[in-house]
Design a protein around this motif. Structure first.
Motif, PDB file in Angstrom:
ATOM      1  N   GLY A 295       0.811  -1.210   0.000  1.00 56.39           N
ATOM      2  CA  GLY A 295       0.000   0.000   0.000  1.00 56.39           C
ATOM      3  C   GLY A 295       0.841   1.256   0.000  1.00 56.39           C
ATOM      4  O   GLY A 295       0.573   2.203  -0.762  1.00 56.39           O
ATOM      5  N   ARG A 296       1.868   1.263   0.839  1.00 58.56           N
ATOM      6  CA  ARG A 296       2.741   2.448   0.899  1.00 58.56           C
ATOM      7  C   ARG A 296       3.468   2.655  -0.427  1.00 58.56           C
ATOM      8  O   ARG A 296       3.602   3.788  -0.912  1.00 58.56           O
ATOM      9  N   GLU A 297       3.956   1.571  -1.019  1.00 57.60           N
ATOM     10  CA  GLU A 297       4.699   1.688  -2.275  1.00 57.60           C
ATOM     11  C   GLU A 297       3.790   2.175  -3.405  1.00 57.60           C
ATOM     12  O   GLU A 297       4.194   3.016  -4.220  1.00 57.60           O
ATOM     13  N   ALA A 298       2.555   1.674  -3.463  1.00 54.94           N
ATOM     14  CA  ALA A 298       1.622   2.111  -4.495  1.00 54.94           C
ATOM     15  C   ALA A 298       1.301   3.592  -4.347  1.00 54.94           C
ATOM     16  O   ALA A 298       1.228   4.324  -5.348  1.00 54.94           O
ATOM     17  N   ALA A 299       1.115   4.047  -3.108  1.00 60.14           N
ATOM     18  CA  ALA A 299       0.823   5.464  -2.874  1.00 60.14           C
ATOM     19  C   ALA A 299       1.996   6.345  -3.309  1.00 60.14           C
ATOM     20  O   ALA A 299       1.800   7.385  -3.948  1.00 60.14           O
ATOM     21  N   ARG A 300       3.208   5.926  -2.968  1.00 60.10           N
ATOM     22  CA  ARG A 300       4.387   6.721  -3.340  1.00 60.10           C
ATOM     23  C   ARG A 300       4.548   6.793  -4.859  1.00 60.10           C
ATOM     24  O   ARG A 300       4.896   7.842  -5.405  1.00 60.10           O
ATOM     25  N   LEU A 301       4.313   5.668  -5.529  1.00 61.81           N
ATOM     26  CA  LEU A 301       4.412   5.660  -6.985  1.00 61.81           C
ATOM     27  C   LEU A 301       3.369   6.598  -7.614  1.00 61.81           C
ATOM     28  O   LEU A 301       3.672   7.338  -8.562  1.00 61.81           O
ATOM     29  N   LEU A 302       2.144   6.547  -7.086  1.00 62.60           N
ATOM     30  CA  LEU A 302       1.099   7.403  -7.636  1.00 62.60           C
ATOM     31  C   LEU A 302       1.432   8.874  -7.421  1.00 62.60           C
ATOM     32  O   LEU A 302       1.271   9.699  -8.341  1.00 62.60           O
ATOM     33  N   LEU A 303       1.903   9.225  -6.236  1.00 62.93           N
ATOM     34  CA  LEU A 303       2.285  10.614  -5.970  1.00 62.93           C
ATOM     35  C   LEU A 303       3.395  11.062  -6.919  1.00 62.93           C
ATOM     36  O   LEU A 303       3.387  12.198  -7.407  1.00 62.93           O
TER      37      LEU A 303
END
Length: 331
Positions: A295-303
């Motif tokens: 979840g954290r990695e997906a959020a960082r990629l999207l940002l």
């Protein structure tokens, strides 16, 4: 209700100057202090709608989920929500209930809500879905499946399944069964089964069709799949690998009702590290895909994609760990 014009009049500046202060544009320090002081004194709150019209941003992220009530989804969503909230974003959840057509429907729904980006918990890679994603003009991150032309965050489903099967073989098991799901789900259905099969082939062990069965993502189908394996097998497997913990729990219930001892008669392993697994008797051996990290990695990629439009897609494979518990006799 206080307006920008009233703030400007009280601060003795133009409305455009107040707007620049609100949007972190350039004004002198003295003017900025004066405007902010008036804003604080009046309790003025900028309109989010008006702000989105100016900045072309809504600060909302759409999240498309196959189910809202699975532990993996909850852990992943909580982590990505926390990460996005640090940057001032909120999320909207859309549930597909494992229906492929709902994935496209929800993507279009979120697009109409003018979200700044999307995170898709993908369950398939069919042509209609990938074509729809290609037509998006906003960033999208796919979790769980290899979707072309977008950044993805995936588990090492093949590697984890193969390592788990290798571990069972190392404990002396030569007849190993497998309960999977439809191969339309490439990650959970195909890759996990392929890891199991390739491990058996590498060790030159027999692969019997009657030792494999297909289930859904629920307890009842796991129960029925284990029943099917037992009824079809001349010689039962000494270990069974389930593609999810939920399936494994159903299989365990069937074996207990039939008076099999786990792990003495049949060893049983799952995938997903569900909370219930550690409280079963015996506790369930499983694979932890560490969903919060996903979840954290997906959020960082999207940002990153929101802040850097046009940046190249990234493929991120997450780590996993095997959790050895009492549902297997460890040598």
């Amino acid at each position: 209700m206080t307006t920008i014009k009233e703030i400007a009049k009280l601060a003795n500046v133009s409305s455009s100057t107040v707007s620049r202060v609100l949007n972190d544009g350039y004004v002198s320090d003295e003017v900025r202090r004066r405007v902010l002081k008036i804003i604080e004194e009046t309790g003025y709150v900028p309109s989010e709608h008006a702000k989105s019209l100016r900045t072309k941003r809504t600060n909302v992220i759409g999240v498309v989920l196959p189910r809202l009530n699975t532990e993996a989804s909850i852990r992943t969503v909580n982590a990505l929500n926390d990460e996005l909230a640090k940057e001032g974003y909120q999320i909207i959840l859309a549930n597909t209930n494992l229906k492929q057509e709902k994935e496209i429907e929800n993507i279009n729904l979120l697009k109409s809500r003018q979200v700044d980006g999307m995170i898709l918990f993908a369950t398939n890679r069919n042509r209609r879905l990938t074509d729809e994603i290609r037509q998006l003009n906003i960033p999208l991150i796919a979790i769980g499946q290899e979707i072309p032309d977008v950044s993805i965050v995936v588990n090492d489903d093949y590697g984890a399944a193969r390592e788990m099967t290798d571990r069972l073989i190392a404990q002396g098991h030569e007849r190993i069964g497998f309960i999977g799901v439809t191969e339309e789900d490439h990650a959970v259905g195909y890759l996990r089964k392929q890891g199991y099969l390739d491990s058996l082939k590498a060790h030159r062990l027999e692969i019997k069709e009657e030792w494999t069965a297909e289930a859904h993502f629920d307890f009842d189908s796991g129960y029925q799949a284990m029943k099917s394996i037992r009824e079809q097998s001349v010689h039962l497997p000494t270990a069974v690998f389930a593609a999810t913990d939920t399936i494994a729990v159903g299989a365990m219930q069937y074996l207990k009702e039939q008076h099999f001892s786990i792990p003495e008669d049949i060893a049983l392993v799952g995938t997903g590290n569900s909370n219930i697994g550690q409280y079963l008797d015996p506790a369930l051996t499983t694979i932890d895909f560490q969903n919060a990290d996903t979840g954290r990695e997906a959020a960082r990629l999207l940002l990153h994609h929101i802040q850097h439009p046009g940046s190249k897609p990234v493929r991120k494979v997450m780590r996993y760990r095997l959790i050895e518990r009492d549902s297997v006799l460890w040598l």
